[in-house]
Design a protein around this motif. Structure first.
Motif, mmCIF file in Angstrom:
data_model
loop_
_atom_site.group_PDB
_atom_site.id
_atom_site.type_symbol
_atom_site.label_atom_id
_atom_site.label_comp_id
_atom_site.label_asym_id
_atom_site.label_seq_id
_atom_site.Cartn_x
_atom_site.Cartn_y
_atom_site.Cartn_z
ATOM 1 N N ALA A 286 -9.171 -8.992 -6.187
ATOM 2 C CA ALA A 286 -8.019 -10.650 -5.670
ATOM 3 C C ALA A 286 -6.879 -11.019 -5.792
ATOM 4 O O ALA A 286 -6.542 -11.511 -4.370
ATOM 5 N N GLY A 287 -6.013 -9.677 -5.642
ATOM 6 C CA GLY A 287 -5.154 -9.841 -5.198
ATOM 7 C C GLY A 287 -4.340 -8.974 -4.570
ATOM 8 O O GLY A 287 -3.064 -8.689 -3.927
ATOM 9 N N ASN A 288 -4.924 -8.964 -3.795
ATOM 10 C CA ASN A 288 -5.138 -7.676 -2.587
ATOM 11 C C ASN A 288 -5.642 -7.985 -1.423
ATOM 12 O O ASN A 288 -6.048 -8.818 -0.869
ATOM 13 N N LEU A 289 -5.114 -7.433 -0.142
ATOM 14 C CA LEU A 289 -5.118 -7.776 1.417
ATOM 15 C C LEU A 289 -5.387 -6.075 2.287
ATOM 16 O O LEU A 289 -4.529 -5.270 2.038
ATOM 17 N N ALA A 290 -6.492 -6.225 2.537
ATOM 18 C CA ALA A 290 -6.481 -5.413 3.721
ATOM 19 C C ALA A 290 -5.623 -5.336 4.642
ATOM 20 O O ALA A 290 -5.564 -6.747 5.347
ATOM 21 N N ILE A 291 -5.258 -4.357 5.280
ATOM 22 C CA ILE A 291 -4.176 -4.245 6.419
ATOM 23 C C ILE A 291 -4.568 -2.955 7.828
ATOM 24 O O ILE A 291 -4.567 -2.267 7.035
ATOM 25 N N PHE A 292 -5.018 -3.965 9.037
ATOM 26 C CA PHE A 292 -4.867 -2.549 9.627
ATOM 27 C C PHE A 292 -4.016 -2.673 10.919
ATOM 28 O O PHE A 292 -3.794 -3.676 11.562
ATOM 29 N N ALA A 293 -4.119 -1.782 11.555
ATOM 30 C CA ALA A 293 -1.843 -2.176 12.321
ATOM 31 C C ALA A 293 -2.527 -0.475 13.316
ATOM 32 O O ALA A 293 -3.111 0.488 12.881
ATOM 33 N N ASN A 294 -2.638 -0.904 14.027
ATOM 34 C CA ASN A 294 -1.878 0.913 15.104
ATOM 35 C C ASN A 294 -0.739 0.765 15.735
ATOM 36 O O ASN A 294 0.528 0.450 14.830
ATOM 37 N N ILE B 97 -4.507 0.035 4.994
ATOM 38 C CA ILE B 97 -3.828 0.204 3.976
ATOM 39 C C ILE B 97 -4.308 -0.467 2.593
ATOM 40 O O ILE B 97 -5.226 -2.041 3.500
ATOM 41 N N ILE B 98 -4.701 -0.706 2.184
ATOM 42 C CA ILE B 98 -4.520 -2.161 0.507
ATOM 43 C C ILE B 98 -2.922 -2.539 0.223
ATOM 44 O O ILE B 98 -2.563 -1.439 -0.179
ATOM 45 N N VAL B 99 -2.985 -3.740 0.334
ATOM 46 C CA VAL B 99 -1.348 -4.303 -0.642
ATOM 47 C C VAL B 99 -1.827 -5.224 -1.722
ATOM 48 O O VAL B 99 -2.024 -6.096 -1.150
ATOM 49 N N PRO B 100 -0.694 -5.013 -2.245
ATOM 50 C CA PRO B 100 -1.123 -6.664 -3.221
ATOM 51 C C PRO B 100 -0.411 -7.809 -2.305
ATOM 52 O O PRO B 100 0.890 -7.766 -1.183
ATOM 53 N N ARG B 101 -0.867 -9.189 -2.358
ATOM 54 C CA ARG B 101 -0.574 -10.366 -1.001
ATOM 55 C C ARG B 101 0.382 -10.628 -1.661
ATOM 56 O O ARG B 101 1.142 -10.687 -0.720
#
Ligand SMILES: Nc1ncnc2c1ncn2[C@@H]1O[C@H](COP(=O)(O)OP(=O)(O)OP(=O)(O)O)[C@@H](O)[C@H]1O
Ligand SMILES: O=P(O)(O)OC[C@H]1O[C@H](OP(=O)(O)OP(=O)(O)O)[C@H](O)[C@@H]1O
Ligand SMILES: [Mg+2]
Length: 337
Positions: free
Chosen positions: A236-244, A288-292
């Motif tokens: 719940a407190g995390n976001l998934a980030i995709f980047a190039n 990566i997964i980071v806290p919101r």
């Protein structure tokens, strides 16, 4: 009817009040949506959990039902669990922090009692009264335990509903009640004692011990409930980030990432090659997964090492190898040596 004589496992949820909507919503967010064809019906089902029926009860009654085994599982407040669980360990707390229904059971005194700012002051105040301190509460067990720790002689005044009026009307000296924003106390010219906090409460998942010991179907339900609740709350407190990112190799990018506190992650980043049409530049995707709360910082860090095309998505579940609370539950079910 005890669990072994029933065809269906029973889960009780709060029928109304503060915990009702949030319990419903939690299960829905966990992929365990409740199907209640008629709002007035007392029972419902969870299509993802066949073999289980959902019942709706008052928060305190949920504890009694789980305790006597007529219901196998319940979601209710820790306050009522601690108050009504009884001495025999019939109830097991499977999840102690469902992240809603947060409040404190606290002692509060009239604002006019200026000399009473702490439990020690209360002790002195009570010792000077001609008769035991009168305490209005719906939580006699927890309140008495707490006051006894301070050796404060008292009588409990039981009250249904508007407890906060008791000191004003004059039938109690102080109250012991649930506080969250503190507004109700302020409205009634009462003040919580800073060290008079009896219990921090929030919604919890409980189960009948015997049902878990004797009914394999109940054990299976416990596993599913904990599996999804844990995975959901972890996510719940995390976001998934995709980047190039442009770079020479996954290792070179990993080196850059490892210097950035937010995006380096716990086990290191996932980096995969992008099979680009352009042979002159090598592109990699980082995942990566980071806290919101750290999203802004994460984006800055990605940009600083040449990240672009940043996509951010909510995370629905994070599953670990086994739900830790299920393991803890199995350990708690073992007979004590
Ligand atoms: N102000 C509050 N903020 C957050 N959670 C609360 C608050 N008040 C109560 N709760 C939690 O919600 C539970 C149910 O309280 P609620 O007021 O909905 O029912 P109730 O007044 O006990 O209902 P009833 O008297 O009909 O059984 C409490 O046991 C507690 O865990
Ligand atoms: O600190 P606060 O945010 O003001 O919340 C505290 C109040 O909330 C609960 O009552 P509730 O509003 O559920 O009403 P009830 O007495 O009908 O249960 C509790 O019994 C307090 O009275
Ligand atoms: Mg209430």
């Amino acid at each position: 009817m005890p669990t072994e004589e029933r065809a269906l496992i029973r889960l009780s949820l709060p029928s109304k009040g503060r915990l009702a909507e949030d319990s419903f919503q939690l299960l829905e967010e966990c992929g365990l949506k409740i199907y209640k064809p008629n709002p007035r019906q007392y029972a419902a089902t969870i299509p993802a959990l066949p073999g289980l029926v959902v019942l709706f009860q008052r928060p305190g009654d949920i504890v009694s039902s789980v305790r006597d085994g007529s219901v196998d599982f319940g979601i209710t407040g820790l306050d009522v669990v601690e108050e009504f669980k009884g001495p025999n360990q019939d109830i097991l707390i499977l999840h102690e922090a469902l992240q809603f229904g947060r409040c404190d059971l606290s002692l509060a005194v009239p604002e006019s009692l200026e000399g009473v700012q702490s439990m020690l002051d209360l002790q002195v105040y009570a010792s000077r009264l001609p008769s035991p301190l009168r305490v209005a509460t719906k939580y006699p067990v927890l309140t008495t335990q707490f006051l006894n720790q301070y050796q404060i002689p008292h009588t409990l005044i039981s009250a249904e509903g508007t407890l906060e009026l008791a000191p004003t009307i004059g039938y109690a000296d102080i109250i012991s009640d649930l506080v969250s924003s503190g507004q109700t106390l302020r409205d009634n010219r009462l003040r919580p004692l800073p060290d008079g906090n009896i219990l921090h409460s929030q919604a919890v998942l409980v189960a009948n011990r015997k049902a878990l010991q004797e009914n394999p179907q109940a054990l299976q339900v416990a596993h599913t409930l904990l599996e999804y609740i844990e995975a959901h709350l972890r996510a719940a407190g995390n976001l998934a980030i995709f980047a190039n990112i442009r770079g020479e190799s996954p290792e070179a990018i990993a080196r850059l990432v490892s210097e950035k506190p937010t995006i380096r992650g716990l086990q290191g980043p996932t980096i995969s090659p992008i099979l680009s049409q352009d042979p002159t530049t090598k592109w990699f995707a980082i995942n990566i997964i980071v806290p919101r709360a750290e999203l802004g910082q994460a984006i800055n860090e990605l940009r600083s090492i040449g990240g672009s095309g940043v996509v951010v998505m909510p995370v629905t579940y994070i599953f670990e190898e086994e739900p830790p609370r299920f393991k803890a539950m199995l350990a708690a079910l073992q007979p004590k040596a």
